[in-house]
Design a protein around this motif. Sequence first.
Motif: not given
Length: 426
Positions: A165, A195, A197, A211-212, A214, A223, A311, A325, A327, A377, A380
């Motif tokens: 994360d 992004m 979620l 979890c994240g 894309t 993922t 994430g 969110l 970064e 995270d 992600g």
Amino acid sequence: MPLSYPRVVLLTILVALSAAFEFVPSPGRCGDARQRCVPIRECAAFRTREQVLRRRPVVCGFSERGVEVCCDFNWAAAPGASVQTTEGPPAVSDAPLTVTDGPSAVTPTAPPLPERCGEPRTVRDDEHPTLPKTDRGFLMRQRRAVIPPQLDLSHPEIGDQIEPDVVGGRDVELVTEPPSLLGGPRQTGHRWPWMVLFGRWTDAGLGDWFCGGTLITDRHVLTAAHCLRPEEAGTVGARIADHDLTLPDEVQHQQRNVSGIVRHPRYLLGPQNDLAVVRLAAPVEATFAVQPICLPPAGADHLGRDVAVAGWGLLEFGGRTPDILQEAPLRVTDPTACEAAYRRVPQFKRRFPAGFQGTVVCAESRDAEPRDACRGDSGGPLMALSDGSYQLVGVVSGGLGCGNPEFPGVYTKVAAYRDWIVEQLT
């Protein structure tokens, strides 16, 4: 009858920009089967004057809603569709879900990767005049990581493992859509419109975020394999391009059910081959706030490149989960040195029986501050700007603690799996 003032203004605009338009011989139709004739306001590819001048839209007709242009399906909003689309738990009568824990069959009609992807977003000073800026255009808020004392190779698997994360990061800033050619409301999004979620369906709706992911096409999300099992497809949902989880209308995010999950066939409950392709039950609408990221070329190497991870994970090891969110800026480090560091961990041979084998990207802080991925995270994106577009360099997979300078974060290397990923886009 004399023309009204609004009509005069509209005609003046059209005459001034007439050189930027092309016309089709058959009104109401487009020569390209991948396009449809829609009002220019409903095509995200022509939201600004600069886009119109650069791409020269093809005019296919006129209606009470204004000029109609030929627009790619990926950029055309469905008639009457709202931007923020929310789905509910799948009905019992829904079509059977994909439950195959392995590669799906390759078909000749597999959809191609999107032509438009990974477009950078910049935050203009006049939009957020009170925020201090760095040379990269974002506000830095330092958070120190707490390093666990035990030497244990943590992998984000269900159970007592440590899950990655964002640590040492900052809030992602909002970005406002540039003014459109013909006016109208402007959307609000953020720097990372791809992004995703993942959450679980409960009586209160979609929540219990875990979890994240894309967005890589309008219907597929990449993922980590450890995040989702195929049989869970009917119990989870995906929220795309949200920002503050406590503010439902802050940005024009979208929400979808999950109809299929395909894990990599060589994933064996460890960091190796930790990758999965998730199929959404319905495609997302390509808008300013929601867009896919680009995949890197097969075999691409991003060694030494500046990257970013994002994430909604913990702010520090054992800390709290943010609503906004986050970064963090990172840099891709030498995989050989990274592997040598992890070989000191007793669990390494069990997790990576044959070593990294070129399937892992390691990333660490760009400076002396601890920055990393941590619990919450997983799955992600690790992103890099390349040739004017963002590419998905890695998928958050594992690591040792959070922000430990001796052990960079471990990410599944997307370029090593590109061919497999494309095969799953059915």
